[in-house]
Design a protein around this motif. Structure first.
Motif, PDB file in Angstrom:
ATOM      1  N   GLU A 298       0.765  -1.094  -0.178  1.00  0.00           N
ATOM      2  CA  GLU A 298       0.095   0.109  -0.027  1.00  0.00           C
ATOM      3  C   GLU A 298       0.939   1.253   0.166  1.00  0.00           C
ATOM      4  OE1 GLU A 298      -4.028  -1.765   2.059  1.00  0.00           O
ATOM      5  OE2 GLU A 298      -2.525  -0.759   3.355  1.00  0.00           O
ATOM      6  N   ARG A 299       2.275   1.145   0.133  1.00  0.00           N
ATOM      7  CA  ARG A 299       3.032   2.392  -0.038  1.00  0.00           C
ATOM      8  C   ARG A 299       3.198   2.990  -1.419  1.00  0.00           C
ATOM      9  NH1 ARG A 299       8.103   0.690   3.895  1.00  0.00           N
ATOM     10  NH2 ARG A 299       6.874  -0.280   5.773  1.00  0.00           N
ATOM     11  N   PHE A 300       2.876   1.763  -2.349  1.00  0.00           N
ATOM     12  CA  PHE A 300       3.076   2.118  -3.777  1.00  0.00           C
ATOM     13  C   PHE A 300       1.825   2.083  -4.687  1.00  0.00           C
ATOM     14  CE2 PHE A 300       6.332  -0.280  -1.585  1.00  0.00           C
ATOM     15  CZ  PHE A 300       7.421   0.776  -1.627  1.00  0.00           C
ATOM     16  N   PRO A 301       1.759   2.665  -5.792  1.00  0.00           N
ATOM     17  CA  PRO A 301       0.582   2.361  -6.785  1.00  0.00           C
ATOM     18  C   PRO A 301       0.185   0.910  -7.014  1.00  0.00           C
ATOM     19  CG  PRO A 301       2.066   4.034  -7.572  1.00  0.00           C
ATOM     20  CD  PRO A 301       2.952   3.378  -6.653  1.00  0.00           C
ATOM     21  N   ALA A 302      -0.755   0.660  -6.995  1.00  0.00           N
ATOM     22  CA  ALA A 302      -1.529  -0.576  -7.325  1.00  0.00           C
ATOM     23  C   ALA A 302      -1.177  -1.347  -8.334  1.00  0.00           C
ATOM     24  CB  ALA A 302      -3.162  -0.523  -7.047  1.00  0.00           C
ATOM     25  N   GLY A 303      -0.878  -0.281  -9.199  1.00  0.00           N
ATOM     26  CA  GLY A 303      -0.369  -0.977 -10.678  1.00  0.00           C
ATOM     27  C   GLY A 303       0.991  -1.174 -10.655  1.00  0.00           C
ATOM     28  N   GLN A 304       1.732  -1.046  -9.813  1.00  0.00           N
ATOM     29  CA  GLN A 304       3.159  -1.281  -9.459  1.00  0.00           C
ATOM     30  C   GLN A 304       3.409  -2.501  -8.424  1.00  0.00           C
ATOM     31  OE1 GLN A 304       5.633   1.985  -8.418  1.00  0.00           O
ATOM     32  NE2 GLN A 304       5.160   2.942 -10.523  1.00  0.00           N
ATOM     33  N   VAL A 305       2.252  -2.572  -7.322  1.00  0.00           N
ATOM     34  CA  VAL A 305       2.860  -3.340  -6.440  1.00  0.00           C
ATOM     35  C   VAL A 305       1.543  -4.202  -5.796  1.00  0.00           C
ATOM     36  CG1 VAL A 305       3.948  -3.954  -4.129  1.00  0.00           C
ATOM     37  CG2 VAL A 305       4.885  -2.434  -5.542  1.00  0.00           C
ATOM     38  N   GLY A 306       1.264  -5.311  -5.776  1.00  0.00           N
ATOM     39  CA  GLY A 306       0.085  -5.829  -5.154  1.00  0.00           C
ATOM     40  C   GLY A 306       0.639  -7.258  -4.393  1.00  0.00           C
ATOM     41  N   VAL A 307      -0.319  -8.020  -4.254  1.00  0.00           N
ATOM     42  CA  VAL A 307      -0.121  -9.244  -3.353  1.00  0.00           C
ATOM     43  C   VAL A 307      -0.632 -10.554  -4.025  1.00  0.00           C
ATOM     44  CG1 VAL A 307      -0.283  -8.041  -1.227  1.00  0.00           C
ATOM     45  CG2 VAL A 307      -2.462  -9.009  -2.154  1.00  0.00           C
ATOM     46  N   VAL A 308      -0.188 -11.550  -3.518  1.00  0.00           N
ATOM     47  CA  VAL A 308      -0.728 -12.892  -4.086  1.00  0.00           C
ATOM     48  C   VAL A 308      -1.445 -13.404  -2.814  1.00  0.00           C
ATOM     49  CG1 VAL A 308      -0.020 -15.429  -4.543  1.00  0.00           C
ATOM     50  CG2 VAL A 308       1.710 -13.350  -5.189  1.00  0.00           C
ATOM     51  N   VAL A 309      -2.579 -13.876  -3.271  1.00  0.00           N
ATOM     52  CA  VAL A 309      -3.524 -14.800  -2.166  1.00  0.00           C
ATOM     53  C   VAL A 309      -3.298 -16.349  -2.586  1.00  0.00           C
ATOM     54  CG1 VAL A 309      -5.850 -15.344  -1.489  1.00  0.00           C
ATOM     55  CG2 VAL A 309      -5.113 -12.664  -2.008  1.00  0.00           C
ATOM     56  N   ASP A 310      -2.460 -17.041  -1.594  1.00  0.00           N
ATOM     57  CA  ASP A 310      -2.396 -18.524  -1.774  1.00  0.00           C
ATOM     58  C   ASP A 310      -2.805 -19.155  -0.683  1.00  0.00           C
ATOM     59  OD1 ASP A 310      -1.062 -20.997  -1.625  1.00  0.00           O
ATOM     60  OD2 ASP A 310       0.755 -20.304  -2.942  1.00  0.00           O
ATOM     61  N   THR A 311      -3.866 -20.036  -0.961  1.00  0.00           N
ATOM     62  CA  THR A 311      -4.494 -20.735   0.171  1.00  0.00           C
ATOM     63  C   THR A 311      -3.627 -21.385   1.063  1.00  0.00           C
ATOM     64  OG1 THR A 311      -4.933 -22.690  -1.364  1.00  0.00           O
ATOM     65  CG2 THR A 311      -6.676 -21.001  -1.273  1.00  0.00           C
ATOM     66  N   TYR A 312      -2.672 -21.942   0.569  1.00  0.00           N
ATOM     67  CA  TYR A 312      -1.540 -22.944   1.575  1.00  0.00           C
ATOM     68  C   TYR A 312      -1.126 -22.038   2.591  1.00  0.00           C
ATOM     69  CZ  TYR A 312       1.879 -26.277   2.887  1.00  0.00           C
ATOM     70  OH  TYR A 312       2.636 -27.076   3.389  1.00  0.00           O
ATOM     71  N   HIS A 313      -0.771 -20.793   2.249  1.00  0.00           N
ATOM     72  CA  HIS A 313      -0.121 -19.813   3.336  1.00  0.00           C
ATOM     73  C   HIS A 313      -1.078 -19.136   3.976  1.00  0.00           C
ATOM     74  CE1 HIS A 313       3.622 -21.148   1.476  1.00  0.00           C
ATOM     75  NE2 HIS A 313       3.471 -20.609   0.200  1.00  0.00           N
ATOM     76  N   LEU A 314      -2.454 -18.846   3.773  1.00  0.00           N
ATOM     77  CA  LEU A 314      -3.168 -17.961   4.464  1.00  0.00           C
ATOM     78  C   LEU A 314      -4.448 -18.700   4.855  1.00  0.00           C
ATOM     79  CD1 LEU A 314      -3.304 -15.127   1.534  1.00  0.00           C
ATOM     80  CD2 LEU A 314      -1.847 -15.489   3.820  1.00  0.00           C
ATOM     81  N   TRP A 315      -4.558 -19.842   4.799  1.00  0.00           N
ATOM     82  CA  TRP A 315      -5.893 -20.758   5.364  1.00  0.00           C
ATOM     83  C   TRP A 315      -6.030 -20.514   6.628  1.00  0.00           C
ATOM     84  CZ3 TRP A 315      -6.957 -24.851   8.082  1.00  0.00           C
ATOM     85  CH2 TRP A 315      -5.623 -25.726   8.673  1.00  0.00           C
TER      86      TRP A 315
ATOM     87  N   ARG B  37     -10.044  -6.042   1.490  1.00  0.00           N
ATOM     88  CA  ARG B  37      -9.172  -4.815   1.387  1.00  0.00           C
ATOM     89  C   ARG B  37      -8.435  -4.708   0.052  1.00  0.00           C
ATOM     90  NH1 ARG B  37      -6.133  -4.876   5.689  1.00  0.00           N
ATOM     91  NH2 ARG B  37      -4.206  -4.068   5.029  1.00  0.00           N
ATOM     92  N   ALA B  38      -7.792  -5.951  -0.099  1.00  0.00           N
ATOM     93  CA  ALA B  38      -6.897  -5.764  -1.220  1.00  0.00           C
ATOM     94  C   ALA B  38      -7.615  -5.829  -2.477  1.00  0.00           C
ATOM     95  CB  ALA B  38      -5.913  -7.186  -1.096  1.00  0.00           C
ATOM     96  N   GLY B  39      -8.867  -6.668  -2.609  1.00  0.00           N
ATOM     97  CA  GLY B  39      -9.588  -6.709  -3.864  1.00  0.00           C
ATOM     98  C   GLY B  39      -9.989  -5.224  -4.005  1.00  0.00           C
ATOM     99  N   ALA B  40     -10.504  -4.667  -3.290  1.00  0.00           N
ATOM    100  CA  ALA B  40     -11.096  -3.150  -3.180  1.00  0.00           C
ATOM    101  C   ALA B  40     -10.209  -2.249  -3.866  1.00  0.00           C
ATOM    102  CB  ALA B  40     -11.795  -2.617  -1.889  1.00  0.00           C
ATOM    103  N   ALA B  41      -8.809  -2.706  -3.441  1.00  0.00           N
ATOM    104  CA  ALA B  41      -7.969  -1.574  -3.911  1.00  0.00           C
ATOM    105  C   ALA B  41      -7.090  -1.931  -5.075  1.00  0.00           C
ATOM    106  CB  ALA B  41      -6.765  -1.320  -2.887  1.00  0.00           C
ATOM    107  N   GLY B  42      -7.772  -3.106  -5.746  1.00  0.00           N
ATOM    108  CA  GLY B  42      -7.002  -3.774  -7.169  1.00  0.00           C
ATOM    109  C   GLY B  42      -5.734  -4.235  -6.738  1.00  0.00           C
ATOM    110  N   ARG B  43      -5.605  -4.666  -5.743  1.00  0.00           N
ATOM    111  CA  ARG B  43      -4.088  -5.364  -5.210  1.00  0.00           C
ATOM    112  C   ARG B  43      -3.967  -6.791  -5.191  1.00  0.00           C
ATOM    113  NH1 ARG B  43      -0.777  -1.185  -3.970  1.00  0.00           N
ATOM    114  NH2 ARG B  43      -1.655   0.787  -3.145  1.00  0.00           N
ATOM    115  N   ILE B  44      -5.023  -7.560  -5.609  1.00  0.00           N
ATOM    116  CA  ILE B  44      -4.778  -8.991  -5.640  1.00  0.00           C
ATOM    117  C   ILE B  44      -4.446  -9.437  -7.149  1.00  0.00           C
ATOM    118  CG2 ILE B  44      -5.988 -11.177  -5.711  1.00  0.00           C
ATOM    119  CD1 ILE B  44      -8.063  -9.982  -4.032  1.00  0.00           C
ATOM    120  N   HIS B  45      -2.974  -9.370  -7.290  1.00  0.00           N
ATOM    121  CA  HIS B  45      -2.427  -9.729  -8.746  1.00  0.00           C
ATOM    122  C   HIS B  45      -2.279 -11.276  -9.009  1.00  0.00           C
ATOM    123  CE1 HIS B  45      -2.091  -5.529  -8.644  1.00  0.00           C
ATOM    124  NE2 HIS B  45      -0.624  -5.341  -8.387  1.00  0.00           N
ATOM    125  N   SER B  46      -2.457 -12.117  -7.905  1.00  0.00           N
ATOM    126  CA  SER B  46      -2.432 -13.509  -8.252  1.00  0.00           C
ATOM    127  C   SER B  46      -3.142 -14.146  -7.175  1.00  0.00           C
ATOM    128  CB  SER B  46      -0.916 -13.924  -8.377  1.00  0.00           C
ATOM    129  OG  SER B  46      -0.718 -15.398  -8.709  1.00  0.00           O
TER     130      SER B  46
END
Length: 257
Positions: A148-165, A176-185
């Motif tokens: 969130e320090r950077f533009p969404a078109g430059q930096v976002g996040v990965v949602v990986d079920t194995y790591h986050l469940w 929150r990530a989806g609303a900001a357009g930051r889910i990149h994978s």
């Protein structure tokens, strides 16, 4: 990586045969085949490169040159997303907060370079069991705090079920990530125990473990994500089998969700 036993040309051919529209590529087999040759192979088959994995390891020496090369490779392959595995503690260090600060600074130095080349940096939080040696970014909240320090078109996040469940704060972070357009994978893998020695290759076939994968798919879709869904399984048993059979099984497991 799910079927790393298949050479790249065969993987491409089998994806075309099975109607799989895209491939998440890893740098090692791409470099072995040749970046330009791999780009032409996938492009001529009509497939998309969904992501390139991986950049990162920012707490290691030499990270900057390697990550700039990874960004260039992603651009050459025609993907807009480079997945980042951020790196663990530097050798001899116990300073987890400092490691995360170093990761954030490194991403900040790379973000403009990536943006100029049409490549988004996707920070992948890894399960806390990897914090020491592979990734000091362990939660989606931590990844978003950097992104969130950077533009969404430059930096976002990965949602990986194995790591986050396991994280009860992750669903709100996904929203929150989806609303900001930051889910990149968005990546799927299941969780089974006992974990193998070394834990890295314990990702289970979809539907065989304890993660409510349909619920995660629904959560990410409701957050507004409409991009590719990747299946990423590190699994020695799967790798020991016939690659085409493993690919067919994985596709069937995905469709069953």
């Amino acid at each position: 990586m799910t079927v790393k036993q298949l050479p790249l040309p065969e993987l491409v051919a089998q994806c075309v045969r099975l109607g799989i529209p895209g491939i998440g590529l890893w740098r090692e087999p791409v470099r072995e085949y040749g970046v330009e040759a791999a780009a032409a192979l996938v492009r001529d088959a009509g497939l998309a490169v969904t992501t390139l994995c991986r950049g990162g390891f920012f707490t290691n020496d030499g990270w900057e040159a390697d990550n700039r090369a990874a960004i260039d490779e992603a651009a050459a392959l025609g993907t807009d997303t480079l997945v980042l595995v951020s790196g663990g503690l530097p050798p001899g260090s116990r300073d987890l907060v400092g490691a995360r600060a170093r990761i954030a600074d490194a991403i900040g130095s790379l973000a403009p370079y990536a943006g100029e080349r049409g490549v988004r940096l996707a920070i992948e939080p890894l399960h806390p069991m990897y914090a020491a040696d592979r990734c000091a970014v362990s939660t989606l909240d931590q990844a978003l705090a950097i992104a969130e320090r950077f533009p969404a078109g430059q930096v976002g996040v990965v949602v990986d079920t194995y790591h986050l469940w396991w994280d009860d704060r992750a669903p709100a972070a996904v929203t929150r990530a989806g609303a900001a357009g930051r889910i990149h994978s968005f990546q799927l893998a299941d969780w089974t125990t006992p974990l193998p020695a070394g834990v890295l290759n314990g990702r289970a076939q979809l539907g065989t473990g304890t993660i409510d994968l349909p619920a995660w798919c629904e959560l990410v879709a409701k957050a507004g994500y409409e991009g590719p869904v990747e299946v990423e399984l590190f699994n020695d048993d799967l790798w020991s089998r016939d690659g085409v059979e493993a690919l067919e099984e994985t596709l069937e497991a995905y469709l069953a969700l």
